[in-house]
Design a protein around this motif. Structure first.
Motif, mmCIF file in Angstrom:
data_model
loop_
_atom_site.group_PDB
_atom_site.id
_atom_site.type_symbol
_atom_site.label_atom_id
_atom_site.label_comp_id
_atom_site.label_asym_id
_atom_site.label_seq_id
_atom_site.Cartn_x
_atom_site.Cartn_y
_atom_site.Cartn_z
ATOM 1 N N ASN A 150 0.849 -1.173 0.000
ATOM 2 C CA ASN A 150 0.000 0.000 0.000
ATOM 3 C C ASN A 150 0.891 1.230 0.000
ATOM 4 O O ASN A 150 1.648 1.429 0.938
ATOM 5 C CB ASN A 150 -0.905 -0.015 1.232
ATOM 6 N N PRO A 151 0.810 2.068 -1.035
ATOM 7 C CA PRO A 151 1.721 3.208 -1.111
ATOM 8 C C PRO A 151 1.566 4.187 0.038
ATOM 9 O O PRO A 151 2.491 4.906 0.360
ATOM 10 C CB PRO A 151 1.350 3.881 -2.440
ATOM 11 N N TYR A 152 0.409 4.201 0.684
ATOM 12 C CA TYR A 152 0.199 5.150 1.767
ATOM 13 C C TYR A 152 0.805 4.676 3.075
ATOM 14 O O TYR A 152 0.961 5.455 4.000
ATOM 15 C CB TYR A 152 -1.288 5.455 1.912
ATOM 16 N N THR A 153 1.134 3.397 3.179
ATOM 17 C CA THR A 153 1.809 2.907 4.373
ATOM 18 C C THR A 153 3.296 2.744 4.125
ATOM 19 O O THR A 153 4.034 2.417 5.024
ATOM 20 C CB THR A 153 1.220 1.553 4.824
ATOM 21 N N GLN A 154 3.734 2.972 2.904
ATOM 22 C CA GLN A 154 5.150 2.948 2.583
ATOM 23 C C GLN A 154 5.683 4.371 2.652
ATOM 24 O O GLN A 154 4.954 5.316 2.891
ATOM 25 C CB GLN A 154 5.360 2.354 1.192
ATOM 26 N N ASN A 155 6.962 4.524 2.398
ATOM 27 C CA ASN A 155 7.589 5.842 2.486
ATOM 28 C C ASN A 155 7.448 6.587 1.173
ATOM 29 O O ASN A 155 8.333 6.571 0.335
ATOM 30 C CB ASN A 155 9.066 5.698 2.850
ATOM 31 N N SER A 156 6.348 7.255 1.007
ATOM 32 C CA SER A 156 6.109 8.051 -0.182
ATOM 33 C C SER A 156 6.479 9.492 0.119
ATOM 34 O O SER A 156 6.622 9.884 1.270
ATOM 35 C CB SER A 156 4.648 7.955 -0.591
ATOM 36 N N ASP A 157 6.656 10.264 -0.930
ATOM 37 C CA ASP A 157 6.892 11.688 -0.747
ATOM 38 C C ASP A 157 6.148 12.447 -1.842
ATOM 39 O O ASP A 157 5.593 11.851 -2.760
ATOM 40 C CB ASP A 157 8.381 12.022 -0.726
ATOM 41 N N ALA A 158 6.142 13.747 -1.723
ATOM 42 C CA ALA A 158 5.376 14.578 -2.655
ATOM 43 C C ALA A 158 5.870 14.411 -4.086
ATOM 44 O O ALA A 158 5.081 14.431 -5.034
ATOM 45 C CB ALA A 158 5.453 16.037 -2.233
ATOM 46 N N GLU A 159 7.172 14.223 -4.259
ATOM 47 C CA GLU A 159 7.735 14.063 -5.604
ATOM 48 C C GLU A 159 7.215 12.794 -6.269
ATOM 49 O O GLU A 159 6.837 12.801 -7.438
ATOM 50 C CB GLU A 159 9.260 14.033 -5.526
ATOM 51 N N MET A 160 7.182 11.689 -5.519
ATOM 52 C CA MET A 160 6.672 10.425 -6.073
ATOM 53 C C MET A 160 5.186 10.518 -6.374
ATOM 54 O O MET A 160 4.729 10.010 -7.389
ATOM 55 C CB MET A 160 6.962 9.270 -5.126
ATOM 56 N N GLU A 161 4.445 11.141 -5.479
ATOM 57 C CA GLU A 161 3.010 11.305 -5.705
ATOM 58 C C GLU A 161 2.758 12.125 -6.967
ATOM 59 O O GLU A 161 1.896 11.783 -7.775
ATOM 60 C CB GLU A 161 2.356 11.994 -4.506
ATOM 61 N N ALA A 162 3.528 13.201 -7.140
ATOM 62 C CA ALA A 162 3.368 14.053 -8.324
ATOM 63 C C ALA A 162 3.753 13.298 -9.586
ATOM 64 O O ALA A 162 3.076 13.417 -10.623
ATOM 65 C CB ALA A 162 4.223 15.312 -8.175
ATOM 66 N N HIS A 163 4.821 12.500 -9.516
ATOM 67 C CA HIS A 163 5.253 11.726 -10.688
ATOM 68 C C HIS A 163 4.209 10.676 -11.048
ATOM 69 O O HIS A 163 3.905 10.471 -12.226
ATOM 70 C CB HIS A 163 6.616 11.088 -10.421
ATOM 71 N N ALA A 164 3.636 10.014 -10.047
ATOM 72 C CA ALA A 164 2.586 9.015 -10.294
ATOM 73 C C ALA A 164 1.363 9.674 -10.926
ATOM 74 O O ALA A 164 0.776 9.120 -11.861
ATOM 75 C CB ALA A 164 2.209 8.309 -8.989
ATOM 76 N N LYS A 165 1.002 10.844 -10.435
ATOM 77 C CA LYS A 165 -0.145 11.570 -10.996
ATOM 78 C C LYS A 165 0.138 11.971 -12.444
ATOM 79 O O LYS A 165 -0.720 11.822 -13.321
ATOM 80 C CB LYS A 165 -0.454 12.800 -10.162
ATOM 81 N N GLU A 166 1.351 12.439 -12.708
ATOM 82 C CA GLU A 166 1.743 12.830 -14.063
ATOM 83 C C GLU A 166 1.690 11.629 -15.017
ATOM 84 O O GLU A 166 1.157 11.731 -16.125
ATOM 85 C CB GLU A 166 3.148 13.427 -14.030
ATOM 86 N N LEU A 167 2.221 10.499 -14.569
ATOM 87 C CA LEU A 167 2.178 9.291 -15.398
ATOM 88 C C LEU A 167 0.738 8.856 -15.659
ATOM 89 O O LEU A 167 0.392 8.484 -16.784
ATOM 90 C CB LEU A 167 2.963 8.157 -14.734
ATOM 91 N N ALA A 168 -0.096 8.900 -14.625
ATOM 92 C CA ALA A 168 -1.501 8.514 -14.798
ATOM 93 C C ALA A 168 -2.187 9.438 -15.804
ATOM 94 O O ALA A 168 -2.983 8.981 -16.628
ATOM 95 C CB ALA A 168 -2.223 8.538 -13.453
ATOM 96 N N ASP A 169 -1.873 10.721 -15.755
ATOM 97 C CA ASP A 169 -2.444 11.669 -16.726
ATOM 98 C C ASP A 169 -1.994 11.338 -18.150
ATOM 99 O O ASP A 169 -2.798 11.368 -19.079
ATOM 100 C CB ASP A 169 -2.045 13.107 -16.378
ATOM 101 N N TRP A 170 -0.708 11.035 -18.316
ATOM 102 C CA TRP A 170 -0.193 10.682 -19.652
ATOM 103 C C TRP A 170 -0.887 9.434 -20.183
ATOM 104 O O TRP A 170 -1.305 9.388 -21.332
ATOM 105 C CB TRP A 170 1.306 10.451 -19.611
ATOM 106 N N TYR A 171 -0.948 8.412 -19.329
ATOM 107 C CA TYR A 171 -1.599 7.175 -19.747
ATOM 108 C C TYR A 171 -3.075 7.390 -20.026
ATOM 109 O O TYR A 171 -3.644 6.776 -20.925
ATOM 110 C CB TYR A 171 -1.417 6.075 -18.696
ATOM 111 N N ASN A 172 -3.724 8.247 -19.256
ATOM 112 C CA ASN A 172 -5.143 8.517 -19.458
ATOM 113 C C ASN A 172 -5.398 9.075 -20.855
ATOM 114 O O ASN A 172 -6.416 8.763 -21.474
ATOM 115 C CB ASN A 172 -5.671 9.477 -18.386
ATOM 116 N N ASP A 173 -4.478 9.889 -21.356
ATOM 117 C CA ASP A 173 -4.618 10.413 -22.717
ATOM 118 C C ASP A 173 -4.659 9.278 -23.743
ATOM 119 O O ASP A 173 -5.335 9.374 -24.760
ATOM 120 C CB ASP A 173 -3.473 11.366 -23.052
#
Length: 126
Positions: free
Chosen positions: A20-43
């Motif tokens: 679960n990414p929320y119980t692992q050591n995530s940071d704002a940079e990883m969250e932003a990168h994941a969101k960016e990738l999801a947006d690209w794939y969504n296109d």
């Protein structure tokens, strides 16, 4: 009966917190990168809202795992093998999120969006 209940409780606790990414050591940079990738794939894939959220979480989970692998004390060969395994596990994990036509497109475009970066060797550790 008490043993069965305890076993079920432990199983549920492990399932709840594993991968679960929320119980692992995530940071704002990883969250932003994941969101960016999801947006690209969504296109390319045209997610439903539910797919988009699950896809973003799955990508973040594997970004966290990749960072852990890169920061680990594994040998270069072990890191490369672990990174490849993480890369392919991410693709397999998408089978639960995407439809078959989306999976075909995902496999094709993943090479453009998510290449495995080289492992950097620190010469001071030799």
């Amino acid at each position: 009966m008490k043993t069965l209940f305890t076993g079920i409780l432990i199983f549920l606790a492990v399932q709840t917190y594993s991968q679960n990414p929320y119980t692992q050591n995530s940071d704002a940079e990883m969250e932003a990168h994941a969101k960016e990738l999801a947006d690209w794939y969504n296109d390319e894939l045209g997610f439903t809202e539910t797919q988009w959220l699950k896809f973003e979480r799955k990508v973040e989970e594997h970004l966290i795992n990749e960072k852990k692998i890169r920061n680990s004390q594994l040998s270069v060969k072990e890191k490369i093998a672990a990174l490849k395994e993480n890369y392919y596990a991410e693709t397999q994990g998408m089978n639960d999120i995407l439809t078959q036509p989306q999976m075909e497109v995902y496999r094709r475009v993943k090479q453009n969006y998510q290449k495995i970066a080289p492992v950097v060797v620190d010469s001071t550790n030799f």
